[in-house]
Design a protein around this motif. Sequence first.
Motif, PDB file in Angstrom:
ATOM      1  N   TRP A  65       0.842  -1.192   0.000  1.00 40.57           N
ATOM      2  CA  TRP A  65       0.000   0.000   0.000  1.00 40.57           C
ATOM      3  C   TRP A  65       0.875   1.238   0.000  1.00 40.57           C
ATOM      4  O   TRP A  65       1.859   1.317   0.731  1.00 40.57           O
ATOM      5  N   ARG A  66       0.495   2.235  -0.794  1.00 41.52           N
ATOM      6  CA  ARG A  66       1.251   3.483  -0.891  1.00 41.52           C
ATOM      7  C   ARG A  66       0.306   4.675  -0.777  1.00 41.52           C
ATOM      8  O   ARG A  66      -0.798   4.632  -1.282  1.00 41.52           O
ATOM      9  N   THR A  67       0.795   5.731  -0.145  1.00 36.91           N
ATOM     10  CA  THR A  67       0.069   6.995  -0.065  1.00 36.91           C
ATOM     11  C   THR A  67       0.711   7.944  -1.063  1.00 36.91           C
ATOM     12  O   THR A  67       1.932   7.953  -1.227  1.00 36.91           O
ATOM     13  N   SER A  68      -0.081   8.742  -1.711  1.00 36.29           N
ATOM     14  CA  SER A  68       0.439   9.679  -2.701  1.00 36.29           C
ATOM     15  C   SER A  68       1.494  10.591  -2.089  1.00 36.29           C
ATOM     16  O   SER A  68       1.358  11.050  -0.950  1.00 36.29           O
ATOM     17  N   THR A  69       2.518  10.884  -2.854  1.00 34.73           N
ATOM     18  CA  THR A  69       3.538  11.830  -2.400  1.00 34.73           C
ATOM     19  C   THR A  69       2.977  13.247  -2.372  1.00 34.73           C
ATOM     20  O   THR A  69       3.556  14.130  -1.768  1.00 34.73           O
ATOM     21  N   ARG A  70       1.829  13.459  -2.987  1.00 35.21           N
ATOM     22  CA  ARG A  70       1.190  14.780  -3.002  1.00 35.21           C
ATOM     23  C   ARG A  70       0.171  14.957  -1.889  1.00 35.21           C
ATOM     24  O   ARG A  70      -0.448  16.006  -1.782  1.00 35.21           O
ATOM     25  N   SER A  71      -0.023  13.946  -1.073  1.00 33.38           N
ATOM     26  CA  SER A  71      -0.984  14.094   0.019  1.00 33.38           C
ATOM     27  C   SER A  71      -0.444  15.103   1.018  1.00 33.38           C
ATOM     28  O   SER A  71       0.753  15.201   1.244  1.00 33.38           O
ATOM     29  N   GLY A  72      -1.335  15.838   1.616  1.00 29.21           N
ATOM     30  CA  GLY A  72      -0.929  16.940   2.486  1.00 29.21           C
ATOM     31  C   GLY A  72      -0.598  16.550   3.902  1.00 29.21           C
ATOM     32  O   GLY A  72      -0.249  17.395   4.706  1.00 29.21           O
ATOM     33  N   ASN A  90      -2.684  15.614   6.110  1.00 25.97           N
ATOM     34  CA  ASN A  90      -3.759  16.054   6.992  1.00 25.97           C
ATOM     35  C   ASN A  90      -4.709  14.925   7.379  1.00 25.97           C
ATOM     36  O   ASN A  90      -5.734  15.168   7.986  1.00 25.97           O
ATOM     37  N   GLY A  91      -4.390  13.705   6.980  1.00 24.34           N
ATOM     38  CA  GLY A  91      -5.220  12.568   7.327  1.00 24.34           C
ATOM     39  C   GLY A  91      -6.331  12.287   6.341  1.00 24.34           C
ATOM     40  O   GLY A  91      -7.050  11.310   6.473  1.00 24.34           O
ATOM     41  N   ALA A  92      -6.518  13.136   5.351  1.00 25.96           N
ATOM     42  CA  ALA A  92      -7.563  12.945   4.335  1.00 25.96           C
ATOM     43  C   ALA A  92      -6.930  12.339   3.086  1.00 25.96           C
ATOM     44  O   ALA A  92      -6.901  12.950   2.025  1.00 25.96           O
ATOM     45  N   CYS A  93      -6.408  11.135   3.222  1.00 23.90           N
ATOM     46  CA  CYS A  93      -5.653  10.515   2.139  1.00 23.90           C
ATOM     47  C   CYS A  93      -6.244   9.163   1.765  1.00 23.90           C
ATOM     48  O   CYS A  93      -6.972   8.554   2.535  1.00 23.90           O
ATOM     49  N   VAL A  94      -5.882   8.729   0.605  1.00 20.88           N
ATOM     50  CA  VAL A  94      -6.177   7.364   0.196  1.00 20.88           C
ATOM     51  C   VAL A  94      -4.852   6.658  -0.049  1.00 20.88           C
ATOM     52  O   VAL A  94      -3.828   7.293  -0.264  1.00 20.88           O
ATOM     53  N   GLU A  95      -4.900   5.351   0.014  1.00 24.15           N
ATOM     54  CA  GLU A  95      -3.736   4.528  -0.289  1.00 24.15           C
ATOM     55  C   GLU A  95      -4.103   3.657  -1.484  1.00 24.15           C
ATOM     56  O   GLU A  95      -5.258   3.291  -1.658  1.00 24.15           O
ATOM     57  N   ALA A  96      -3.115   3.327  -2.278  1.00 26.63           N
ATOM     58  CA  ALA A  96      -3.359   2.488  -3.456  1.00 26.63           C
ATOM     59  C   ALA A  96      -2.293   1.415  -3.537  1.00 26.63           C
ATOM     60  O   ALA A  96      -1.187   1.568  -3.018  1.00 26.63           O
ATOM     61  N   ARG A  97      -2.675   0.320  -4.200  1.00 25.65           N
ATOM     62  CA  ARG A  97      -1.714  -0.738  -4.479  1.00 25.65           C
ATOM     63  C   ARG A  97      -2.148  -1.442  -5.760  1.00 25.65           C
ATOM     64  O   ARG A  97      -3.292  -1.332  -6.200  1.00 25.65           O
ATOM     65  N   TYR A  98      -1.217  -2.143  -6.353  1.00 26.36           N
ATOM     66  CA  TYR A  98      -1.454  -2.898  -7.570  1.00 26.36           C
ATOM     67  C   TYR A  98      -1.374  -4.384  -7.255  1.00 26.36           C
ATOM     68  O   TYR A  98      -0.456  -4.820  -6.569  1.00 26.36           O
ATOM     69  N   ASP A 123      -8.914   4.301   7.679  1.00 27.35           N
ATOM     70  CA  ASP A 123      -9.699   3.104   7.992  1.00 27.35           C
ATOM     71  C   ASP A 123      -9.117   1.920   7.225  1.00 27.35           C
ATOM     72  O   ASP A 123      -9.734   1.385   6.307  1.00 27.35           O
ATOM     73  N   ARG A 124      -7.937   1.509   7.593  1.00 30.50           N
ATOM     74  CA  ARG A 124      -7.220   0.474   6.850  1.00 30.50           C
ATOM     75  C   ARG A 124      -7.894  -0.893   6.894  1.00 30.50           C
ATOM     76  O   ARG A 124      -7.630  -1.735   6.055  1.00 30.50           O
ATOM     77  N   GLN A 125      -8.774  -1.107   7.849  1.00 32.97           N
ATOM     78  CA  GLN A 125      -9.511  -2.369   7.919  1.00 32.97           C
ATOM     79  C   GLN A 125     -10.852  -2.263   7.189  1.00 32.97           C
ATOM     80  O   GLN A 125     -11.596  -3.235   7.105  1.00 32.97           O
ATOM     81  N   GLY A 126     -11.163  -1.078   6.678  1.00 32.92           N
ATOM     82  CA  GLY A 126     -12.439  -0.832   6.014  1.00 32.92           C
ATOM     83  C   GLY A 126     -12.464  -1.336   4.583  1.00 32.92           C
ATOM     84  O   GLY A 126     -11.610  -2.124   4.163  1.00 32.92           O
ATOM     85  N   PRO A 127     -13.443  -0.871   3.830  1.00 28.53           N
ATOM     86  CA  PRO A 127     -13.625  -1.362   2.459  1.00 28.53           C
ATOM     87  C   PRO A 127     -12.470  -0.983   1.535  1.00 28.53           C
ATOM     88  O   PRO A 127     -11.787   0.015   1.746  1.00 28.53           O
ATOM     89  N   VAL A 128     -12.287  -1.811   0.525  1.00 30.90           N
ATOM     90  CA  VAL A 128     -11.270  -1.598  -0.500  1.00 30.90           C
ATOM     91  C   VAL A 128     -11.995  -1.566  -1.841  1.00 30.90           C
ATOM     92  O   VAL A 128     -12.785  -2.447  -2.155  1.00 30.90           O
TER      93      VAL A 128
END
Length: 59
Positions: A8-15, A17-25, A37-42
């Motif tokens: 899982w990676r967070t954008s390098t452009r995230s501020g 402030n906790g309002a981020c998304v993470e993505a993975r391939y 909410d890492r245990q939440g929906p994907v």
Amino acid sequence: MRALDDQWRTSTRSGGNGACVEARYTDHSAQVRDSKDRQGPVLSFSPSAWTSFVDALKR
């Protein structure tokens, strides 16, 4: 679509402030989740849908 990268990676452009998304391939999709909410929906996207989304953001 990138090669398999299941970390899982967070954008390098995230501020930070906790309002981020993470993505993975994965083998067959790009996945996105809420970093608070890492245990939440994907959400899973096909490679073509994800590529179209990213290309639209770049424009």
